[in-house]
Enzyme design. Sequence first.
Site, mmCIF file in Angstrom:
data_model
loop_
_atom_site.group_PDB
_atom_site.id
_atom_site.type_symbol
_atom_site.label_atom_id
_atom_site.label_comp_id
_atom_site.label_asym_id
_atom_site.label_seq_id
_atom_site.Cartn_x
_atom_site.Cartn_y
_atom_site.Cartn_z
ATOM 1 N N TYR A 29 0.836 -1.215 0.000
ATOM 2 C CA TYR A 29 0.000 0.000 0.000
ATOM 3 C C TYR A 29 0.870 1.264 0.000
ATOM 4 C CZ TYR A 29 -3.677 -3.236 1.660
ATOM 5 O OH TYR A 29 -4.565 -4.263 1.806
ATOM 6 N N TRP A 35 -8.661 5.829 6.561
ATOM 7 C CA TRP A 35 -8.779 5.455 7.991
ATOM 8 C C TRP A 35 -7.452 4.958 8.553
ATOM 9 C CZ3 TRP A 35 -11.876 0.592 9.881
ATOM 10 C CH2 TRP A 35 -11.694 -0.496 9.030
ATOM 11 N N GLN A 101 -14.123 6.213 2.994
ATOM 12 C CA GLN A 101 -13.762 5.113 3.909
ATOM 13 C C GLN A 101 -14.304 5.432 5.300
ATOM 14 O OE1 GLN A 101 -9.527 4.174 3.951
ATOM 15 N NE2 GLN A 101 -9.954 2.089 3.310
ATOM 16 N N ASP A 161 -13.133 -5.144 2.751
ATOM 17 C CA ASP A 161 -13.418 -5.374 1.337
ATOM 18 C C ASP A 161 -14.213 -6.641 1.012
ATOM 19 O OD1 ASP A 161 -11.611 -3.312 1.495
ATOM 20 O OD2 ASP A 161 -10.115 -4.201 0.177
ATOM 21 N N ARG A 194 -5.915 -12.970 0.104
ATOM 22 C CA ARG A 194 -6.446 -11.755 -0.528
ATOM 23 C C ARG A 194 -7.778 -12.067 -1.214
ATOM 24 N NH1 ARG A 194 -4.918 -6.772 0.415
ATOM 25 N NH2 ARG A 194 -5.594 -6.243 -1.673
ATOM 26 N N TYR A 349 -8.294 -12.330 4.511
ATOM 27 C CA TYR A 349 -8.596 -10.907 4.626
ATOM 28 C C TYR A 349 -9.727 -10.643 5.633
ATOM 29 C CZ TYR A 349 -7.709 -6.375 2.222
ATOM 30 O OH TYR A 349 -7.348 -5.101 1.893
ATOM 31 N N TRP A 350 -10.931 -10.264 5.188
ATOM 32 C CA TRP A 350 -12.001 -9.936 6.138
ATOM 33 C C TRP A 350 -13.025 -11.054 6.282
ATOM 34 C CZ3 TRP A 350 -11.873 -5.797 9.380
ATOM 35 C CH2 TRP A 350 -10.956 -4.776 9.081
ATOM 36 N N GLU A 393 -0.625 -7.199 9.156
ATOM 37 C CA GLU A 393 -1.867 -6.490 8.818
ATOM 38 C C GLU A 393 -3.061 -7.152 9.521
ATOM 39 O OE1 GLU A 393 -2.551 -6.611 4.604
ATOM 40 O OE2 GLU A 393 -4.188 -5.142 4.655
#
Length: 428
Positions: A29, A35, A101, A161, A194, A349-350, A393
């Site tokens: 990134y 955020w 965001q 995401d 990802r 990821y989420w 992360e």
Amino acid sequence: MKNSLYQSAIDILNSNDRGTYSLPTQGLYPVQFNWDSAFAALGYRLLNPTRAWQEVQQLASSQWPDGMIPHIMFRGDHEGYFPGPEVWNTGQFIPTSGITQPPVLASVVRRLDETHPLDDSNAMQDMLRRLVRWHEWFMQARLDPQSEAILIIHPWESGRDNMSDWDCGMARVEIAELAPYKRRDLDHVDASQRPTKEEYDRYLSIVKFGRDNHWKQDFLGKQSPFRMVDPGMTAFLLRSSRDLLALLNNYQADNTTAIAQVQQHISTLTRGWNNLWNDKVNAYTAYDPVEQRLLDNVTSVSFMSCYAGVCDDTRHGKLMDEFDRISKLAKYMVPSFDPAHADFDAKRYWRGPVWLVINNVIGVGLAEHGETQRAERIRADSEQLVANSDFFEYFNPITGEGLGGKDFTWTATVYLDWVMQGSKNGKD
Ligand code: DGY
């Protein structure tokens, strides 16, 4: 005695510092994210308060004429990031993305102001004006009229995401004819951690729709091919609105218009948050504005009610039963998605991993509400994750493995600003 991880966290903040703004991490990134940057300021506050104010001022300075503060600011060398400014094509004076965001900025500004008030009153007034305009923009361009909660027009707006909450909305997005593209995220992180290729095709199709419609935000709020109501966004805006109101009462007590506006936002969003209560699963959940139904997914942001300041006693007890159920399934709290759900994925990821930034806000909210033990479980788990796996992360909630980008700014910030504040290892 402060441990060596404390020093590592400081080193990460310093190495991701680009002078007046920060990167979330290098490589993956290489741009300023909304955020991430706001949270980063809380870390810089501990090292250099002037630098912390620069961070939030840089973020606020990217505000669009319509009031939106965008999700990405392309400053410096951003070559390694996809999609870059030419894909977004927003035509702003600072190249930015075309979406927003989670609005944590007002809450961060309040924290900075508590310990290190800005010694330039014009700059503080400018910041407050920008915050009021951004919040008003949310209420105009992103309020779902049915639920009175905040909707997102792209999964990237939520900052979360690939939540399974977004699957039904994503299924409605037709994949457009896209120019061939190369994902840059996979140069840095294993594909199993990802979003998938199909998700990316849809992400880019929504970007194309925004670009084709000249990023007219009111229109996108009503017509974007992707629209879902997000409990996370709603809870963050509600908390930020309370913090903004406190700042206005301190600095603009005679600005009755702005104060009344923000009070109105708080009433509307409180109704909105309450409308997201789902009796079937005993939690606050996402809402599909197209099919007009609540989703049955329990996610980490379901537990943001205390942080948002809406802690209904009956519902709170039921919600805490859910918290306890999940805390038996996950070794490390708080997984981003219910481990009992068939779509739970501990690495992706989420869709399962723990994120310290969400742990932080849930933990703070619970502690404020007197839920000391549950708050401490989250804090202690966060400390353990970093001790075992470093400043990643995100983390696998079952094994504790560190995932995604390394040396992550907001993981370091949360460690310094919250995790270590409550730890016996954090005392001088
Ligand atoms: C990314 O690049 O994966 C970001 O999450 C988009 O906001």
